[in-house]
Design a protein around this motif. Structure first.
Motif, PDB file in Angstrom:
ATOM      1  N   UNK A 192     -37.442  66.149   1.504  1.00 30.90           N
ATOM      2  CA  UNK A 192     -38.432  66.082   2.229  1.00 30.90           C
ATOM      3  C   UNK A 192     -38.028  65.643   3.544  1.00 30.90           C
ATOM      4  N   UNK A 193     -37.052  64.828   3.830  1.00 32.31           N
ATOM      5  CA  UNK A 193     -36.777  64.483   5.274  1.00 32.31           C
ATOM      6  C   UNK A 193     -36.409  65.600   6.274  1.00 32.31           C
ATOM      7  N   UNK A 194     -35.815  66.574   5.644  1.00 33.16           N
ATOM      8  CA  UNK A 194     -35.617  67.960   6.382  1.00 33.16           C
ATOM      9  C   UNK A 194     -36.786  68.754   6.733  1.00 33.16           C
ATOM     10  N   UNK A 195     -37.843  68.581   5.760  1.00 34.88           N
ATOM     11  CA  UNK A 195     -39.122  69.429   5.804  1.00 34.88           C
ATOM     12  C   UNK A 195     -39.991  68.739   6.886  1.00 34.88           C
ATOM     13  N   UNK A 196     -39.808  67.487   7.011  1.00 31.70           N
ATOM     14  CA  UNK A 196     -40.541  66.605   8.058  1.00 31.70           C
ATOM     15  C   UNK A 196     -39.983  67.017   9.317  1.00 31.70           C
ATOM     16  N   UNK A 197     -38.511  67.232   9.304  1.00 31.15           N
ATOM     17  CA  UNK A 197     -38.062  67.260  10.716  1.00 31.15           C
ATOM     18  C   UNK A 197     -38.496  68.734  11.051  1.00 31.15           C
ATOM     19  N   UNK A 198     -38.777  69.779  10.265  1.00 33.94           N
ATOM     20  CA  UNK A 198     -39.429  71.070  10.682  1.00 33.94           C
ATOM     21  C   UNK A 198     -40.638  71.163  10.898  1.00 33.94           C
ATOM     22  N   UNK A 199     -41.654  70.282  10.121  1.00 32.69           N
ATOM     23  CA  UNK A 199     -42.847  70.134  10.393  1.00 32.69           C
ATOM     24  C   UNK A 199     -43.315  69.397  11.922  1.00 32.69           C
ATOM     25  N   UNK A 200     -42.198  68.551  12.239  1.00 33.92           N
ATOM     26  CA  UNK A 200     -42.484  67.746  13.659  1.00 33.92           C
ATOM     27  C   UNK A 200     -42.570  68.566  14.690  1.00 33.92           C
ATOM     28  N   UNK A 201     -41.559  69.855  14.550  1.00 37.46           N
ATOM     29  CA  UNK A 201     -41.271  70.561  15.552  1.00 37.46           C
ATOM     30  C   UNK A 201     -42.184  71.875  15.490  1.00 37.46           C
ATOM     31  N   UNK A 202     -42.769  71.893  14.367  1.00 30.73           N
ATOM     32  CA  UNK A 202     -43.554  73.488  14.011  1.00 30.73           C
ATOM     33  C   UNK A 202     -44.818  73.370  15.147  1.00 30.73           C
ATOM     34  N   UNK A 203     -45.525  74.588  14.888  1.00 34.81           N
ATOM     35  CA  UNK A 203     -46.288  75.145  15.808  1.00 34.81           C
ATOM     36  C   UNK A 203     -47.708  74.493  15.219  1.00 34.81           C
ATOM     37  N   UNK A 204     -48.371  73.653  16.462  1.00 33.34           N
ATOM     38  CA  UNK A 204     -49.589  72.927  15.980  1.00 33.34           C
ATOM     39  C   UNK A 204     -50.623  73.856  15.406  1.00 33.34           C
ATOM     40  N   UNK A 205     -50.900  74.870  15.879  1.00 36.51           N
ATOM     41  CA  UNK A 205     -51.796  75.937  15.520  1.00 36.51           C
ATOM     42  C   UNK A 205     -51.629  76.300  14.106  1.00 36.51           C
ATOM     43  N   UNK A 206     -50.409  76.709  13.817  1.00 35.56           N
ATOM     44  CA  UNK A 206     -50.048  76.988  12.406  1.00 35.56           C
ATOM     45  C   UNK A 206     -50.160  76.046  11.395  1.00 35.56           C
ATOM     46  N   UNK A 207     -49.664  74.828  11.742  1.00 39.47           N
ATOM     47  CA  UNK A 207     -49.727  73.786  10.906  1.00 39.47           C
ATOM     48  C   UNK A 207     -51.368  73.228  10.498  1.00 39.47           C
ATOM     49  N   UNK A 208     -52.040  73.468  11.817  1.00 41.62           N
ATOM     50  CA  UNK A 208     -53.458  73.233  11.603  1.00 41.62           C
ATOM     51  C   UNK A 208     -54.184  74.301  10.550  1.00 41.62           C
TER      52      UNK A 208
END
Length: 373
Positions: A192-208
């Motif tokens: 989960x820690x690694x996923x959170x790293x990836x999500x934190x720098x992921x594209x805002x529009x894609x995650x939205x």
């Protein structure tokens, strides 16, 4: 070949000159300075810092100016510069529980210890153009702005007192050292820690979009915004030669704890579960989207079936990085003459064969036509 290369170099140099001219705009207008961008476009600066994986408002503002407002180009500039920086070590985990918020809201309880603090937000503005000549001349007093930190417990912790919220850390949690996604290859399944790293720098529009999909039935979430906080936290670095942590300064962050239903199973009672988001600067939309996707990606932890794109860890992580996505999409503008000529030849050959079969079939019996087919 040399002439072609030489001509190409000259064309590229001219393209750079035209780009600089287009970016400067009307020379009768004063040039925008990066300090103005950092101070007045803080939300855009926060996005560039998050997805560029580097907290530096001044540098992010410079990147925005150089990229002429193209957020993805600015993010790529920051990410590229970041790779040139030396790595001295890792900071201590920031203590967001002690974060003195500039803004703190919860959608779960009307009255929470410490009170709701609206802060600076677009949430209550009318979507109408304002007069740029008008300036804010006064500030409303806010009692919760002066509340002590111990008067603002986390909403999730209040639920935890009644055992209605999953523990922040499982009883058997040994807190392993997380991998550094900027230095180590991505390996699935991820922690989960690694996923959170990836999500934190992921594209805002894609995650939205993914977060939105989870609320429309593609991810089994029924979320409540447990708490959103915006404020500054202190960053400390544990220097080995000193033997204690040294304060480096304060950074502005946005934290979101999303609360989700969980009906329980044979081993776990019914309780609320968490989705978490923590990002640089004022970036509530990003933090909320991140927390929605984080919870959805925890499906395996709760024995939930993975049936939606937002629940597919590899799909989400491999497509969330906008620098990689931009490069892969925009590389299509580069010359592909040889590849295209090969496919063009293939299409022509297939059509020629098809026409030959049609001509042959026109002068044969129905039995022979069927045989040719």
């Amino acid at each position: 070949m040399y002439v072609a290369v030489k001509g190409g170099e000259k064309a590229i140099a001219n393209a750079h000159a035209l780009l600089a001219k287009a970016g400067r705009g009307d020379e009768r207008q004063p040039r925008i300075e990066h300090a103005q961008v950092a101070g007045q476009l803080a939300v855009l600066v926060a996005r560039v810092m998050n997805e560029g994986s580097l907290y530096d408002p001044e540098l992010a503002a410079r990147a925005i100016l150089q990229a002429q407002g193209d957020a993805l180009e600015a993010i790529t500039l920051v990410r590229s510069y970041r790779t040139t920086l030396p790595r001295f070590g890792y900071t201590e985990p920031v203590d967001t529980a002690a974060l003195p918020p500039q803004r703190r809201v919860s959608a779960t309880f009307k009255d929470i210890p410490g009170g709701q603090q609206l802060g600076a937000t677009f949430d209550y503005t009318h979507r109408l153009f304002s007069d740029p000549a008008e300036a804010t001349t006064g500030f409303a007093d806010n009692e919760s702005a002066t509340a002590h930190e111990d008067e603002m417990p986390r909403v999730a912790d209040l639920l935890g007192v009644e055992a209605l919220m999953e523990p922040e850390r499982p009883a058997d949690f040994d807190d392993p050292e997380p991998a550094d996604l900027t230095r180590e290859p991505t390996v699935f399944p991820m922690s989960r820690a690694e996923r959170l790293q990836a999500l934190a720098r992921g594209d805002e529009g894609f995650l939205l979009s993914l977060g939105y999909s989870t609320q429309r039935g593609f991810g089994r979430t029924h979320p409540f915004a447990g708490e959103i906080r915006v404020g500054e936290v202190e960053v400390e670095f544990d220097a080995p030669e000193l033997g204690f942590a040294v304060p480096l300064g304060r950074i502005e962050v946005t934290e979101c704890q999303m609360i989700n239903q969980f009906t329980g199973n044979a081993d776990t009672p019914a309780q609320f579960t968490r989705g978490y988001g923590l990002v640089f600067g004022r970036a509530e939309r990003k933090a909320m989207s991140m927390s929605l996707v984080d919870r959805t990606l925890r499906a395996d932890e709760f024995g939930e079936r993975r049936v939606a794109p937002a629940q597919d860890e590899e799909f989400v992580i491999m497509h969330a990085d906008n620098v990689e996505a931009t490069g892969f999409v925009e590389h299509l503008k580069l010359p592909h003459y040889v590849d295209f000529q090969a496919e063009l030849g293939l299409v022509r050959r297939l059509n020629k064969e098809r026409m030959a079969k049609a001509d042959a079939a026109a002068g044969t019996s129905s039995e022979e036509v069927e045989a040719l087919a």
